[in-house]
Design an enzyme around this catalytic site. Structure first.
Site, PDB file in Angstrom:
ATOM      1  N   GLU A 255      -6.631 -47.057   1.801  1.00 35.77           N
ATOM      2  CA  GLU A 255      -5.955 -46.602   0.575  1.00 35.77           C
ATOM      3  C   GLU A 255      -4.449 -46.516   0.756  1.00 35.77           C
ATOM      4  O   GLU A 255      -3.771 -45.816   0.004  1.00 35.77           O
ATOM      5  CB  GLU A 255      -6.509 -45.235   0.154  1.00 35.77           C
ATOM      6  CG  GLU A 255      -6.177 -44.079   1.069  1.00 35.77           C
ATOM      7  CD  GLU A 255      -7.170 -43.892   2.203  1.00 35.77           C
ATOM      8  OE1 GLU A 255      -7.252 -42.755   2.718  1.00 35.77           O
ATOM      9  OE2 GLU A 255      -7.863 -44.856   2.571  1.00 35.77           O
TER      10      GLU A 255
ATOM     11  N   ASP B  35     -12.770 -49.029  -5.613  1.00 34.28           N
ATOM     12  CA  ASP B  35     -12.148 -50.360  -5.652  1.00 34.28           C
ATOM     13  C   ASP B  35     -11.323 -50.533  -6.915  1.00 34.28           C
ATOM     14  O   ASP B  35     -10.238 -51.120  -6.904  1.00 34.28           O
ATOM     15  CB  ASP B  35     -13.221 -51.447  -5.594  1.00 34.28           C
ATOM     16  CG  ASP B  35     -13.846 -51.569  -4.206  1.00 34.28           C
ATOM     17  OD1 ASP B  35     -13.301 -50.974  -3.254  1.00 34.28           O
ATOM     18  OD2 ASP B  35     -14.882 -52.255  -4.086  1.00 34.28           O
TER      19      ASP B  35
ATOM     20  N   ASP C 189       0.394 -43.579   0.145  1.00 38.00           N
ATOM     21  CA  ASP C 189      -1.007 -43.269   0.418  1.00 38.00           C
ATOM     22  C   ASP C 189      -1.607 -42.524  -0.770  1.00 38.00           C
ATOM     23  O   ASP C 189      -0.991 -41.616  -1.335  1.00 38.00           O
ATOM     24  CB  ASP C 189      -1.115 -42.408   1.678  1.00 38.00           C
ATOM     25  CG  ASP C 189      -2.552 -42.235   2.115  1.00 38.00           C
ATOM     26  OD1 ASP C 189      -3.084 -43.170   2.753  1.00 38.00           O
ATOM     27  OD2 ASP C 189      -3.140 -41.171   1.818  1.00 38.00           O
TER      28      ASP C 189
ATOM     29  N   HIS D  23     -18.088 -46.338  -4.505  1.00 40.67           N
ATOM     30  CA  HIS D  23     -17.086 -47.283  -3.997  1.00 40.67           C
ATOM     31  C   HIS D  23     -16.601 -48.273  -5.066  1.00 40.67           C
ATOM     32  O   HIS D  23     -15.476 -48.773  -4.980  1.00 40.67           O
ATOM     33  CB  HIS D  23     -17.646 -48.039  -2.793  1.00 40.67           C
ATOM     34  CG  HIS D  23     -17.783 -47.176  -1.572  1.00 40.67           C
ATOM     35  ND1 HIS D  23     -16.717 -46.863  -0.762  1.00 40.67           N
ATOM     36  CD2 HIS D  23     -18.856 -46.543  -1.035  1.00 40.67           C
ATOM     37  CE1 HIS D  23     -17.122 -46.085   0.228  1.00 40.67           C
ATOM     38  NE2 HIS D  23     -18.420 -45.876   0.090  1.00 40.67           N
TER      39      HIS D  23
ATOM     40  N   ASN E  10     -14.274 -41.861  -3.733  1.00 38.44           N
ATOM     41  CA  ASN E  10     -15.440 -42.634  -3.304  1.00 38.44           C
ATOM     42  C   ASN E  10     -16.699 -41.778  -3.259  1.00 38.44           C
ATOM     43  O   ASN E  10     -17.790 -42.215  -3.673  1.00 38.44           O
ATOM     44  CB  ASN E  10     -15.177 -43.247  -1.917  1.00 38.44           C
ATOM     45  CG  ASN E  10     -14.330 -44.512  -1.995  1.00 38.44           C
ATOM     46  OD1 ASN E  10     -14.380 -45.243  -2.974  1.00 38.44           O
ATOM     47  ND2 ASN E  10     -13.557 -44.775  -0.951  1.00 38.44           N
TER      48      ASN E  10
END
Length: 318
Positions: free
Chosen positions: A224, A198, A181, A194, A189
């Site tokens: 994530e 990404d 994680d 975003h 973010n």
């Protein structure tokens, strides 16, 4: 005899009678129509005048061998055959050869059929089939892979991980799951947008794929979170593998902020009895998730094995 002459003259295929020297001694009306020559231009000329130049020498050799070992050759075949029109254009043909004797002379009856339309239809079918296969491969890729990272998606991971567990049981080997994680991903973010989030997910995905072993199963678990399934690792080896992945992600450059991960590990030791694979996988994922939570709780950017959770729970002594 007149009826045979009529059949020869008006059959819908081009007909030739070839002598041992490879010269045309008879040709019908369809031969004139198909090749564009008059009969006087065909008679007593080498049959190679009807063969494209790039095949002429090869055809001469084949014709010489056929004369010595004459046999009926039916229409069609695996090789693509082409004929040459008077105007220099080529067209695909089927050819049938049949030996015949006339007044003691060995001759060859040659039947030529224009298959331009049939070949065009076959080529179109081949193109359509190729396109369908390409589309099928794309659909299969989309069905099994995460659109953003290109890793296996959750559905594909479940399928392949179950197969891996069956292999582990058959070989009596360990099976390991690593739950990975990204630390503080929401902040990435929130701070950078975003699009940068990404880009981080894509960088982490490619790094995990490169750092994992060739046969390891690497997937995006969602959001994530990533998961890796590995075969044959002991508990100690799984910790080394997890640390290698954690360090590889921490070394990613050219991001707007440093990326770190927390890793939870669960190991399945060889089972003497066969269990339901799906249930075993669910249990492993739950254990790996608990180990991941412990890694997060103890400061992030670290690895934790489920088997060592009791050690972490013990109060520290001075």
């Amino acid at each position: 005899m007149e009826i045979y002459q009529h059949i020869f003259e008006y059959t819908p295929d081009a007909l030739f009678v070839i002598d041992q020297a490879g010269r045309v001694i008879l040709a019908n009306a369809q031969a004139e129509t198909l090749f564009g020559y008059t009969r006087s231009e065909l008679i007593n000329h080498p049959v190679e005048m009807l063969i494209p130049a790039r095949f002429a020498a090869l055809h001469t050799g084949h014709r010489a061998r056929y004369i010595t070992e004459a046999h009926t050759r039916s229409m069609g075949g695996t090789a693509e055959l082409f004929a040459l029109h008077k105007d220099g254009s080529e067209f695909p043909v089927d050819i049938m050869l049949s030996p015949m004797m006339l007044h003691g002379d060995q001759l060859v009856l040659c039947v030529v059929r224009d298959i331009t339309e049939r070949k065009a239809a076959q080529d179109a079918l081949t193109r359509q089939t190729s396109e369908l296969r390409r589309l099928h491969a794309e659909l299969e890729l989309l069905a099994n892979h995460d659109g953003l990272t290109g890793l296996y998606n959750w559905r594909a991971f479940y399928e392949y991980a179950e197969q891996m567990l069956k292999t582990a049981h058959r070989r009596q080997e360990n099976a390991t799951l690593l739950m990975i994680d990204l630390d503080h991903f929401k902040q990435i973010n929130d701070r950078f947008g975003h699009a940068e989030g990404d880009r981080v997910l894509q960088a982490v995905a490619s790094t995990l794929k490169a750092a994992a072993r060739e046969n390891d199963i690497v997937a995006r678990h969602g959001g994530e979170e990533f998961v890796v399934a590995a075969l044959g690792l002991s508990e100690a080896e799984s910790l080394v593998a997890a640390e290698r992945l954690r360090a590889a992600v921490a070394a990613i450059e050219n991001m707007k902020t440093r990326i770190t991960t927390s890793v939870g590990i669960a190991t399945l030791t060889p089972q003497t009895q066969k269990h339901e694979t799906r249930r075993i996988l669910a249990e492993l994922l739950d254990k790996a998730d608990q180990a991941l939570y412990a890694a997060k709780h103890n400061g992030r950017n670290q690895v934790c094995h489920f088997n060592r959770l009791t050690d972490l729970a013990q109060p520290a002594t001075s």
